[in-house]
Motif scaffolding. Structure first.
Motif, PDB file in Angstrom:
ATOM      1  N   ARG A   1       0.392  -1.316  -0.197  1.00 32.51           N
ATOM      2  CA  ARG A   1       0.095   0.166   0.008  1.00 32.51           C
ATOM      3  C   ARG A   1       0.987   1.074   0.009  1.00 32.51           C
ATOM      4  O   ARG A   1       0.776   1.711  -0.640  1.00 32.51           O
ATOM      5  CB  ARG A   1      -0.634  -0.407   1.284  1.00 32.51           C
ATOM      6  CG  ARG A   1      -1.841   1.348   1.010  1.00 32.51           C
ATOM      7  CD  ARG A   1      -2.711   0.632   3.021  1.00 32.51           C
ATOM      8  NE  ARG A   1      -3.773   2.385   3.034  1.00 32.51           N
ATOM      9  CZ  ARG A   1      -3.226   3.325   3.793  1.00 32.51           C
ATOM     10  NH1 ARG A   1      -2.340   2.998   4.137  1.00 32.51           N
ATOM     11  NH2 ARG A   1      -3.932   4.431   3.673  1.00 32.51           N
ATOM     12  N   GLU A   2       2.064   1.509   0.941  1.00 35.63           N
ATOM     13  CA  GLU A   2       2.645   2.233   0.819  1.00 35.63           C
ATOM     14  C   GLU A   2       3.084   2.810  -0.610  1.00 35.63           C
ATOM     15  O   GLU A   2       3.680   3.462  -0.764  1.00 35.63           O
ATOM     16  CB  GLU A   2       4.131   2.255   2.003  1.00 35.63           C
ATOM     17  CG  GLU A   2       4.849   2.938   1.973  1.00 35.63           C
ATOM     18  CD  GLU A   2       5.652   3.025   3.193  1.00 35.63           C
ATOM     19  OE1 GLU A   2       6.901   3.260   3.985  1.00 35.63           O
ATOM     20  OE2 GLU A   2       5.512   1.939   4.514  1.00 35.63           O
ATOM     21  N   GLU A   3       4.465   1.283  -0.669  1.00 30.23           N
ATOM     22  CA  GLU A   3       4.922   2.062  -2.430  1.00 30.23           C
ATOM     23  C   GLU A   3       3.852   1.796  -3.389  1.00 30.23           C
ATOM     24  O   GLU A   3       4.024   3.155  -4.370  1.00 30.23           O
ATOM     25  CB  GLU A   3       5.519   0.777  -2.984  1.00 30.23           C
ATOM     26  CG  GLU A   3       6.771   0.745  -4.263  1.00 30.23           C
ATOM     27  CD  GLU A   3       6.449  -1.179  -4.550  1.00 30.23           C
ATOM     28  OE1 GLU A   3       7.317  -1.018  -5.265  1.00 30.23           O
ATOM     29  OE2 GLU A   3       7.026  -1.811  -3.579  1.00 30.23           O
TER      30      GLU A   3
ATOM     31  N   CYS B   1       1.188   4.189  -2.980  1.00 39.29           N
ATOM     32  CA  CYS B   1       0.783   5.758  -3.211  1.00 39.29           C
ATOM     33  C   CYS B   1       1.599   6.257  -3.824  1.00 39.29           C
ATOM     34  O   CYS B   1       0.763   7.054  -4.351  1.00 39.29           O
ATOM     35  CB  CYS B   1      -0.383   5.496  -1.632  1.00 39.29           C
ATOM     36  SG  CYS B   1      -1.915   4.350  -1.222  1.00 39.29           S
ATOM     37  N   ALA B   2       2.698   5.708  -2.523  1.00 37.92           N
ATOM     38  CA  ALA B   2       3.689   6.793  -3.341  1.00 37.92           C
ATOM     39  C   ALA B   2       4.291   6.599  -5.149  1.00 37.92           C
ATOM     40  O   ALA B   2       4.593   7.522  -5.313  1.00 37.92           O
ATOM     41  CB  ALA B   2       4.950   6.558  -2.435  1.00 37.92           C
TER      42      ALA B   2
ATOM     43  N   ASP C   1      -3.110   9.844  -2.909  1.00 36.08           N
ATOM     44  CA  ASP C   1      -3.821  10.154  -1.373  1.00 36.08           C
ATOM     45  C   ASP C   1      -3.681   8.625  -0.553  1.00 36.08           C
ATOM     46  O   ASP C   1      -4.493   7.928  -0.676  1.00 36.08           O
ATOM     47  CB  ASP C   1      -5.202  10.629  -1.465  1.00 36.08           C
ATOM     48  CG  ASP C   1      -4.889  11.111   0.036  1.00 36.08           C
ATOM     49  OD1 ASP C   1      -4.440  10.613   1.279  1.00 36.08           O
ATOM     50  OD2 ASP C   1      -6.129  11.854   0.607  1.00 36.08           O
ATOM     51  N   PRO C   2      -2.918   8.106   0.473  1.00 41.42           N
ATOM     52  CA  PRO C   2      -3.095   6.736   0.961  1.00 41.42           C
ATOM     53  C   PRO C   2      -4.201   6.638   1.439  1.00 41.42           C
ATOM     54  O   PRO C   2      -5.195   5.502   1.605  1.00 41.42           O
ATOM     55  CB  PRO C   2      -2.278   6.873   1.971  1.00 41.42           C
ATOM     56  CG  PRO C   2      -0.723   7.689   1.467  1.00 41.42           C
ATOM     57  CD  PRO C   2      -1.919   8.900   1.009  1.00 41.42           C
TER      58      PRO C   2
ATOM     59  N   LEU D   1      -6.528   4.379  -1.220  1.00 43.52           N
ATOM     60  CA  LEU D   1      -6.818   2.690  -0.666  1.00 43.52           C
ATOM     61  C   LEU D   1      -6.541   2.642   0.445  1.00 43.52           C
ATOM     62  O   LEU D   1      -5.913   2.548   1.296  1.00 43.52           O
ATOM     63  CB  LEU D   1      -5.233   2.739  -1.410  1.00 43.52           C
ATOM     64  CG  LEU D   1      -4.790   0.785  -1.383  1.00 43.52           C
ATOM     65  CD1 LEU D   1      -5.791   0.281  -2.372  1.00 43.52           C
ATOM     66  CD2 LEU D   1      -3.174   1.125  -2.204  1.00 43.52           C
ATOM     67  N   THR D   2      -7.676   1.184   0.457  1.00 41.78           N
ATOM     68  CA  THR D   2      -8.174   1.039   2.295  1.00 41.78           C
ATOM     69  C   THR D   2      -7.633  -0.149   1.943  1.00 41.78           C
ATOM     70  O   THR D   2      -7.694  -1.047   1.088  1.00 41.78           O
ATOM     71  CB  THR D   2      -9.792   1.217   2.037  1.00 41.78           C
ATOM     72  OG1 THR D   2     -10.532   0.601   1.775  1.00 41.78           O
ATOM     73  CG2 THR D   2      -9.892   2.481   2.909  1.00 41.78           C
TER      74      THR D   2
ATOM     75  N   CYS E   1      -4.967  -3.128  -8.925  1.00 44.24           N
ATOM     76  CA  CYS E   1      -4.544  -1.978  -8.039  1.00 44.24           C
ATOM     77  C   CYS E   1      -4.839  -1.232  -8.979  1.00 44.24           C
ATOM     78  O   CYS E   1      -6.266   0.347  -9.451  1.00 44.24           O
ATOM     79  CB  CYS E   1      -4.456  -1.450  -6.974  1.00 44.24           C
ATOM     80  SG  CYS E   1      -4.295  -2.620  -5.741  1.00 44.24           S
TER      81      CYS E   1
END
Length: 182
Positions: free
Chosen positions: A43-45, A47-48, A53-54, A57-58, A83
């Protein structure tokens, strides 16, 4: 920005390697790992890299930390493709993309879903979405879902599509039965 460029270059290199290994039917490198830390890093990768915006993506886990056995780089490509499709085609520009995981009842097989609230896939296209080079729209190569399904199958998993009640799509990857790993 340098990290994003480096990560994307590594991702493209991994995609090419996975396509080549799939065409040669190379052995996968399955490993056992927990889905919770893997999803947090993914998720972190994502979104970056996508400058998303994080909050859009839940990740929702329905059954604590699930352990799965797959090739982690190939799982990454499958989930990335799903995704990215949700972002590009599924209304992800405005609505949330949801990643859910849990266990199917009654088999207890682990699964991971990517769901969106976009316009969905027209019923006349649903039978063809996993065919190579099929794209219901003008954009895209038509290889993303094909590669995702092939990589899932190579890891003893199944990738399924279903329309989402209330509108949108759900792609569900069902992993192999943990009792049959050995």
């Amino acid at each position: 920005l340098t990290d994003i460029i480096r990560n994307n270059a590594e991702r493209v290199s991994t995609i090419i390697s996975n396509v080549l290994s799939m065409s040669r039917r190379d052995a996968r490198r399955p490993e056992r790992f927990g889905l919770t830390p893997w999803l947090a890093a993914f998720r972190e990768e994502f979104c970056a890299t996508m400058q998303l915006d994080p909050a859009r993506l839940t990740v929702q886990q329905l059954d604590g930390d699930l352990e799965i056995r797959v090739d982690a780089s190939q799982l990454r490509q499958v989930v990335w493709n799903l995704c990215e499709n949700a972002l590009r085609h599924g209304g992800g520009q405005t609505g949330p993309i949801e990643i859910r995981c849990g266990r199917l009842k009654p088999s207890a097989r682990p699964y991971l879903e990517v769901a969106d609230r976009g316009p969905g896939i027209p019923p006349e296209h649903a039978e063809r979405i996993f065919e190579p080079f099929f794209s219901g729209q003008q954009q895209g190569s038509g290889l993303g879902l094909f590669l995702a399904r092939e990589l899932a199958q190579g890891n003893a998993a199944t990738l399924l599509y279903e329309p989402r009640p209330g509108g949108g799509t759900v792609f569900r990857m069902v992993f192999s039965d943990p009792s049959r790993w050995e």
